[in-house]
Design a protein around this motif. Structure first.
Motif, PDB file in Angstrom:
ATOM      1  N   MET A 151      73.039 -36.814  51.220  1.00  0.00           N
ATOM      2  CA  MET A 151      71.892 -36.117  50.832  1.00  0.00           C
ATOM      3  C   MET A 151      72.312 -34.631  50.405  1.00  0.00           C
ATOM      4  O   MET A 151      72.013 -34.124  49.244  1.00  0.00           O
ATOM      5  N   GLU A 152      73.172 -33.898  51.360  1.00  0.00           N
ATOM      6  CA  GLU A 152      73.568 -32.619  51.049  1.00  0.00           C
ATOM      7  C   GLU A 152      74.211 -32.309  49.964  1.00  0.00           C
ATOM      8  O   GLU A 152      74.491 -31.571  49.020  1.00  0.00           O
ATOM      9  N   ILE A 153      75.245 -33.430  49.633  1.00  0.00           N
ATOM     10  CA  ILE A 153      76.294 -33.371  48.580  1.00  0.00           C
ATOM     11  C   ILE A 153      75.239 -33.289  47.380  1.00  0.00           C
ATOM     12  O   ILE A 153      75.655 -32.830  46.287  1.00  0.00           O
ATOM     13  N   LEU A 154      74.221 -34.298  47.243  1.00  0.00           N
ATOM     14  CA  LEU A 154      73.540 -34.447  46.145  1.00  0.00           C
ATOM     15  C   LEU A 154      72.674 -33.193  45.764  1.00  0.00           C
ATOM     16  O   LEU A 154      72.454 -32.737  44.793  1.00  0.00           O
ATOM     17  N   GLU A 198      89.621 -31.826  42.094  1.00  0.00           N
ATOM     18  CA  GLU A 198      89.734 -30.942  43.329  1.00  0.00           C
ATOM     19  C   GLU A 198      88.407 -30.305  43.562  1.00  0.00           C
ATOM     20  O   GLU A 198      87.996 -29.947  44.615  1.00  0.00           O
ATOM     21  N   LYS A 199      87.444 -31.027  42.975  1.00  0.00           N
ATOM     22  CA  LYS A 199      86.102 -31.042  43.126  1.00  0.00           C
ATOM     23  C   LYS A 199      85.675 -31.214  44.949  1.00  0.00           C
ATOM     24  O   LYS A 199      85.098 -30.585  45.472  1.00  0.00           O
ATOM     25  N   PRO A 200      85.976 -32.678  45.096  1.00  0.00           N
ATOM     26  CA  PRO A 200      85.754 -32.982  46.517  1.00  0.00           C
ATOM     27  C   PRO A 200      86.047 -31.718  47.602  1.00  0.00           C
ATOM     28  O   PRO A 200      85.381 -31.505  48.441  1.00  0.00           O
ATOM     29  N   SER A 260      84.245 -31.482  56.750  1.00  0.00           N
ATOM     30  CA  SER A 260      85.642 -31.777  56.678  1.00  0.00           C
ATOM     31  C   SER A 260      85.830 -32.537  55.053  1.00  0.00           C
ATOM     32  O   SER A 260      85.025 -33.363  54.684  1.00  0.00           O
ATOM     33  N   TYR A 261      86.984 -32.194  54.854  1.00  0.00           N
ATOM     34  CA  TYR A 261      87.251 -32.816  53.313  1.00  0.00           C
ATOM     35  C   TYR A 261      87.260 -34.400  53.460  1.00  0.00           C
ATOM     36  O   TYR A 261      86.819 -35.090  52.509  1.00  0.00           O
ATOM     37  N   ALA A 262      87.934 -35.022  54.499  1.00  0.00           N
ATOM     38  CA  ALA A 262      87.789 -36.409  54.583  1.00  0.00           C
ATOM     39  C   ALA A 262      86.439 -36.997  54.802  1.00  0.00           C
ATOM     40  O   ALA A 262      86.096 -37.945  54.106  1.00  0.00           O
ATOM     41  N   GLU A 263      85.345 -36.405  55.490  1.00  0.00           N
ATOM     42  CA  GLU A 263      84.158 -36.729  55.292  1.00  0.00           C
ATOM     43  C   GLU A 263      83.609 -36.755  53.583  1.00  0.00           C
ATOM     44  O   GLU A 263      82.939 -37.687  53.402  1.00  0.00           O
ATOM     45  N   VAL A 264      83.769 -35.836  53.247  1.00  0.00           N
ATOM     46  CA  VAL A 264      83.346 -35.698  51.794  1.00  0.00           C
ATOM     47  C   VAL A 264      84.031 -36.803  50.852  1.00  0.00           C
ATOM     48  O   VAL A 264      83.170 -37.310  50.032  1.00  0.00           O
ATOM     49  N   VAL A 265      84.959 -36.737  50.800  1.00  0.00           N
ATOM     50  CA  VAL A 265      85.777 -37.911  50.343  1.00  0.00           C
ATOM     51  C   VAL A 265      85.219 -39.399  50.434  1.00  0.00           C
ATOM     52  O   VAL A 265      85.077 -39.952  49.572  1.00  0.00           O
TER      53      VAL A 265
END
Length: 725
Positions: free
Chosen positions: A139-142, A163-165, A175-180
């Motif tokens: 939801m937060e990403i959107l 590079e956007k993630p 964390s980067y891993a969560e977003v990916v």
């Protein structure tokens, strides 16, 4: 400098401040774009910001930065706040204090703004989260992607899409891993096409809903509830409702869950109407996936797939059914092209079969998929996922009559269009249900007098049929002065006997006691223009039967196996219409299998021979080149009639009948000297002289006939240039 986009709602403003605040916290490289500080520049007082800066830095530090050689590091407190903070950020050793100042700025901005939880956008995001079952991070990403799209948020540096993630992770303070993981193809965000392939907000999918340009709920943005008010009764479909319809009713009774039904075939044959009637007959609520957005534009396949997934998630499988109309682009396989002369041709726009297969496998609702594409245009892996399928072929006369009858009643035109006219129109205009409905709605609107209805229907139907490529059935009629007299039929069987035999074939009482009812397949062969096609027209008129004309070009398809299916369809349609099936120039379809170079050339002949064997009707084939036919073909024909060039008596009979004149003995002698004359030559000459507008004499006619004979060689017309049949 980028123009600041106004953010009228406090929800959006608080989110904008939050994401900028997180970027300031987590980004630790030089700022290459002062637009990054636009939110401060546009939403915070310049003098107040300078006060905070002067309180955080010593005078010496400010003076040193004002003399910096690097332009991006040179500080001038009278500049815009974007330039000021960019200079503070990029000065070595100054970044920590710059963060502290910005933190104070952001805190002040937030304190002046309400939480925005009741804003329209906030409510719609909450609804979106519920409907699509998004987790907090998704939801937060959107929300962040939407804020980026709608506000002045800017990255501090130019970044590549890949590079956007990482930068998403900075803005969200995750964390980067969560977003990916959240942005993986299997995640809800990409699965529902909420972001595009560049990780940017997809306006085509959700723009109008979140912007407030539509009051629809998120569900109704993608699909609608079917209104059964104008749905046709179940028994309207006759044999279809009794056969396939009964099977579907059993399959879809009770709590069935996933059940994919495919309705495919020619456009305008009632597939959508049948799907709605089926839903009503089952007592299920029908939901139809939208084909267009709020602007009236066609939805992309990706957006429609979102609608399918949303409907599949939200609605109750026990009492609902989904209808996906115009599903051609969704179902068409990317590999379903064809090859010609070594070049590959694709099958048009398509959906990756893996994506489509997964979608079909994950269905929870029973769904009816409707497509005008042929079955062979779909990947085999997609086809085998359907629990049941029905091929809708072109409407036959009885079906068209039922549609005319239904539409006449619907538009309350029974007083103007009686039953007799319905039969006439359904036979004359071989158009679709949509065409019939359109014409009758315009007839009602124009309210003609009773005596003008025929003329108005013809006026409206003519451009419609031309637009849709529908041929006028009245065009396939013999010439008004046509007669069997004079034709040169070689062999013992005369045309009059063939006409009698055909009439007996359609007489159900004829030969009723016999153990054998031979098929009625007729072969007409001989040189061009000798009267083969005109005889078929004559036979249709004599028997009062429609003649269904088929050419090889009508049946041959680029899809593997589609030509064989088209051949079978032609026979089925003729049988349903009780029509005479006429294959013109059949040598292209019944060529000798011994000379076949491709396997499909053999299978086409096999299919045609099998259909000829089982056809319950009269099939007539005509060819100029009987020697090219497959030997097995000849056994399938009940009558084989060779049309030859006219003899002396035939030439004279055609001359005097076609030109309405008598020949003198000298003229008759001159005509007798002309060899290889065919009935078609007389028609050609008559038309030629007619359009010249001359007062033609027999001398003119004989001269023109001589020219027609001159273009023939050794009793045959020259073969056309191009590929041989």
């Amino acid at each position: 400098m980028a123009k600041f986009k106004q953010v009228p709602q406090s929800f959006m403003f608080r989110k904008l401040v939050k994401y900028c605040r997180n970027m300031v916290k987590n980004f630790d490289s030089d700022c290459r774009d002062n637009d990054f500080f636009d939110v401060v520049q546009n939403c915070f007082d310049h003098d107040k910001a300078v006060e905070l800066i002067e309180a955080a830095y010593t005078e010496k530090e400010l003076n040193e930065m004002s003399r910096a050689k690097c332009r991006s590091c040179r500080l001038d407190l009278s500049d815009t706040l974007g330039d000021v903070f960019c200079a503070l950020w990029n000065n070595a050793g100054s970044r920590g204090k710059c963060r502290a100042v910005l933190e104070a700025v952001f805190e002040s901005m937030e304190s002046d703004c309400s939480d925005g939880s009741r804003d329209m956008v906030a409510r719609r995001f909450a609804e979106l989260k519920r409907v699509l079952k998004l987790n907090d991070l998704e939801m937060e990403i959107l929300v962040f992607a939407y804020v980026r799209d709608q506000t002045c948020f800017a990255w501090p540096v130019r970044i590549e899409d890949r590079e956007k993630p990482l930068h998403y992770a900075m803005a969200l303070d995750r964390s980067y891993a969560e977003v990916v993981k959240a942005l993986s193809p299997d995640g809800a965000i990409l699965k529902f096409n909420l972001l595009d392939n560049d990780y940017d907000f997809s306006r085509r999918t959700l723009g109008g809903y979140l912007d407030g340009t539509t009051d629809e709920t998120i569900e109704r943005r993608f699909y609608t509830k079917t209104d059964f008010a104008d749905v046709l009764p179940w028994d309207y479909y006759g044999e279809l409702s009794k056969g396939d319809g009964e099977v579907l009713k059993k399959m879809l009774s009770g709590k069935v869950g996933k059940c994919n039904i495919l309705l495919y075939g020619a456009p305008g044959t009632g597939k959508t109407s049948f799907a709605r009637s089926l839903a009503k007959e089952l007592g299920r609520t029908a939901f139809e996936v939208k084909q267009g957005d709020e602007d009236g534009k066609n939805m992309k396949a990706e957006a429609r797939m979102v609608g399918i997934k949303v409907c599949n998630t939200q609605e109750d499988a026990s009492d609902s059914i989904m209808i996906v109309d115009e599903a051609d682009e969704l179902l068409r396989g990317s590999s379903c092209g064809f090859s010609l002369f070594g070049f590959d041709f694709g099958g048009g726009k398509s959906t990756e079969k893996g994506v489509m297969n997964t979608l079909l496998d994950e269905m929870k609702l029973p769904a009816v998929w409707i497509s005008n594409a042929p079955a062979s245009a779909m990947d085999e892996s997609v086809r085998r996922r359907f629990d049941y399928s029905i091929c809708f072929e072109r409407l036959n006369g009885a079906q068209r009559a039922a549609i005319w009858r239904n539409q006449v009643a619907k538009h309350e035109l029974g007083g103007l269009i009686p039953e007799g006219k319905i039969a006439e129109y359904s036979a004359k205009y071989e158009t679709s249900a949509g065409g019939i409905s359109t014409v009758l709605s315009n007839v009602k609107r124009m309210a003609p007098a009773a005596g003008k209805v025929d003329e108005l229907v013809a006026t409206l139907m003519k451009p419609h049929c031309k637009l849709m490529g529908v041929k006028d059935s009245n065009r396939f009629l013999p010439a008004k002065d046509y007669s069997l007299e004079g034709l040169n039929i070689k062999g013992k069987v005369k045309l009059e006997k063939v006409v009698k035999a055909a009439r007996n074939y359609f007489d159900t009482a004829f030969g009723e006691a016999s153990v054998d009812r031979p098929r009625m397949n007729v072969l007409l062969f001989g040189p061009p223009g000798t009267g083969k096609t005109e005889f078929v027209k004559y036979l249709g008129r004599e028997l009062d039967r429609k003649v269904m004309v088929v050419k090889g070009s009508d049946l041959l398809s680029k899809w593997v196996g589609e030509s064989e299916q088209n051949i079978a369809k032609a026979f089925r349609r003729a049988e349903a219409e009780h029509a005479i099936l006429f294959f013109d120039e059949v040598d292209g379809l019944l060529h000798d299998r011994a000379n076949a170079r491709q396997s499909w050339q053999v299978t086409q002949v096999n299919e045609l021979l099998q259909q000829m064997e089982n056809f319950d009707g009269i099939m007539i084939a005509a060819t100029n080149f009987s020697k090219n036919l497959d030997p097995a073909t000849m056994r399938r024909f009940t009558f084989k009639l060779e049309f030859g060039y006219l003899d002396e008596n035939g030439s004279r009979a055609f001359f005097e009948r076609m030109f309405g004149t008598k020949l003198s003995e000298a003229e008759a002698a001159e005509l007798k000297e002309l060899r290889n004359l065919a009935p078609g030559d007389f028609r050609t000459v008559r038309q030629e002289l007619f359009y010249l507008g001359e007062e033609a004499t027999n001398e003119d006619r004989l001269a023109a006939l001589k020219e027609e004979c001159a273009v023939k060689k050794d009793g045959e017309r020259s073969r056309p240039i191009g590929f041989s049949a």
